[in-house]
Design an enzyme around this catalytic site. Structure first.
Site, mmCIF file in Angstrom:
data_model
loop_
_atom_site.group_PDB
_atom_site.id
_atom_site.type_symbol
_atom_site.label_atom_id
_atom_site.label_comp_id
_atom_site.label_asym_id
_atom_site.label_seq_id
_atom_site.Cartn_x
_atom_site.Cartn_y
_atom_site.Cartn_z
ATOM 1 N N ARG A 174 -2.177 -62.178 18.829
ATOM 2 C CA ARG A 174 -1.520 -60.490 18.663
ATOM 3 C C ARG A 174 -0.401 -60.361 18.656
ATOM 4 O O ARG A 174 0.417 -60.159 17.757
ATOM 5 C CB ARG A 174 -2.582 -59.859 19.077
ATOM 6 N N THR A 175 0.011 -60.622 19.798
ATOM 7 C CA THR A 175 1.440 -60.810 20.682
ATOM 8 C C THR A 175 2.530 -61.416 19.671
ATOM 9 O O THR A 175 3.424 -60.180 19.412
ATOM 10 C CB THR A 175 1.653 -61.030 21.990
ATOM 11 N N LYS A 210 11.847 -81.164 27.291
ATOM 12 C CA LYS A 210 12.761 -82.274 27.133
ATOM 13 C C LYS A 210 13.057 -81.464 28.285
ATOM 14 O O LYS A 210 14.704 -82.595 29.126
ATOM 15 C CB LYS A 210 13.996 -82.758 26.499
ATOM 16 N N ARG A 255 6.763 -65.544 25.902
ATOM 17 C CA ARG A 255 5.382 -65.650 26.459
ATOM 18 C C ARG A 255 5.895 -66.615 27.869
ATOM 19 O O ARG A 255 6.116 -67.838 26.517
ATOM 20 C CB ARG A 255 4.012 -65.174 25.966
ATOM 21 N N HIS A 265 1.549 -57.319 31.089
ATOM 22 C CA HIS A 265 1.709 -57.607 29.572
ATOM 23 C C HIS A 265 2.227 -56.523 29.605
ATOM 24 O O HIS A 265 1.316 -55.258 28.823
ATOM 25 C CB HIS A 265 0.372 -58.489 29.049
HETATM 26 N N1 CP Z 1 -3.813 -59.292 23.112
HETATM 27 C C1 CP Z 1 -2.761 -60.227 23.741
HETATM 28 O O1 CP Z 1 -1.800 -60.565 24.526
HETATM 29 O O2 CP Z 1 -3.541 -61.015 22.464
HETATM 30 P P1 CP Z 1 -2.724 -63.163 22.093
HETATM 31 O O3 CP Z 1 -3.232 -63.762 23.952
HETATM 32 O O4 CP Z 1 -3.587 -63.433 21.326
HETATM 33 O O5 CP Z 1 -1.893 -62.781 21.932
#
Ligand code: CP
Length: 307
Positions: free
Chosen positions: A51-52, A80, A101, A129
């Site tokens: 999703r993100t 590396k 991320r 998040h």
């Molecule tokens: N909700 C969420 O962060 O989903 P993903 O891990 O798929 O990005």
């Protein structure tokens, strides 16, 4: 220049403005079709995501921009030994904004310290998040008309679930929001959330183990997945993973206007027979997240122009 590392990087007023912008994008998407012509977003994902990452890319493309990046650390020069600090100094030459991320808590903060473009924390370990939280509160505001005066149950892995930590951070700033923290003892919220956020701010909350004991009191039920990737022991994960399973029968005890949210992905914690219940709103959260990320991109790029 602004970064988004935590929901607290936006004041309540700025958050309201951002939610209003996301709503306007949702209802008048054509107006924004060229808002990012010529702009690029870099998505640096050192941890898996569906999703993100895809919604950040979709958000930028919806506004005429383009995307670059990597979806796993193993396809980057991290293999590396390149540091996040060096990587972001390089990526700052390629893109206008970056979503990162990383499994290490605080890595987006390090990126922001070395970056000359806005950084968005797209999830750092078990920490925060913030764009998921903005999508969550946009959905709650749409469903309830306000972010005040309701009881929210947060259920599942409250220890490692970063979306829960960010959501608590965001919601304690609104009036009369009561938290019911539903988890096994082993997966309770970390001390810094309980002590520094809830107790120190005099927030009304309780910690319980059984969902059935409290489901009828809730206005929102926010289910979470047990975060397998953060457990040290496979046996411990297996013992915890099916602790909560929300199904149609259990939902029968809830209010007729109690909405079910989940940041997704889910495992067994919400049975498929809940999906068709009109109170199940987790796919609406997914939909809203694209508009939120468009609003975040526009807001952070504007902060660069205002320099
Ligand atoms: N909700 C969420 O962060 O989903 P993903 O891990 O798929 O990005």
């Amino acid at each position: 220049m602004k970064h988004l590392l935590s929901p607290l990087d936006f004041t309540v007023e700025e958050t309201e403005k951002l939610l209003d912008l996301a709503h306007d994008i949702k209802v008048s998407s054509d107006k924004y079709a060229h808002s990012c012509d010529g702009k690029k977003i870099a998505t640096l994902f050192y941890e898996p995501s569906t999703r993100t990452r895809l919604s950040f890319e979709s958000a930028m493309m919806n506004m005429g921009g383009s995307t670059l990046g990597f979806s796993e650390a193993s396809s980057s020069s991290a293999t590396k030994g390149e540091t996040v600090a060096d990587t972001i100094r390089v990526v700052s030459s390629y893109a206008d904004i970056c979503a990162i991320r990383h499994p290490k808590e605080g890595a987006p903060r390090v990126a922001a310290d070395y970056s000359s473009i806005p950084i968005v924390n797209a999830g750092d370990g078990g920490h925060e998040h913030p764009t998921q939280t903005l999508a969550d509160i946009m959905t709650i505001r749409e469903l309830r008309g306000s972010l005040s005066n309701f009881t929210i149950g947060l259920c599942g892995d409250l220890k490692f679930g970063r979306t829960v930590h960010s959501l608590i951070h965001a919601l304690i700033r609104y009036e009369n929001v009561k938290f019911v923290l539903i988890s096994p003892r082993e997966l309770r919220v970390p001390d810094y959330v309980r002590d520094d956020l809830l107790i120190d701010n005099n927030i009304d909350f309780e910690e319980v183990e059984k969902l059935e004991d409290v489901i009828s009191d809730l206005d929102i039920l926010y289910m979470t997945r047990v975060q397998k990737e953060r457990f040290f022991s496979e046996d411990e994960y297996i013992r915890m993973k099916d602790y909560y399973i929300l199904n149609k029968e259990k939902l029968g005890a809830a209010k007729s206007n109690m909405y079910v949210l989940h940041p997704l992905p889910r495992n067994n914690e919400i049975a498929a027979d809940v999906d068709n219940d009109e109170r199940a709103k987790y796919f609406e959260q997914v939909n809203n997240a694209v508009f939120i990320r468009q609003a975040v991109i526009l807001t952070l790029l504007d902060s660069v122009n205002a320099k």
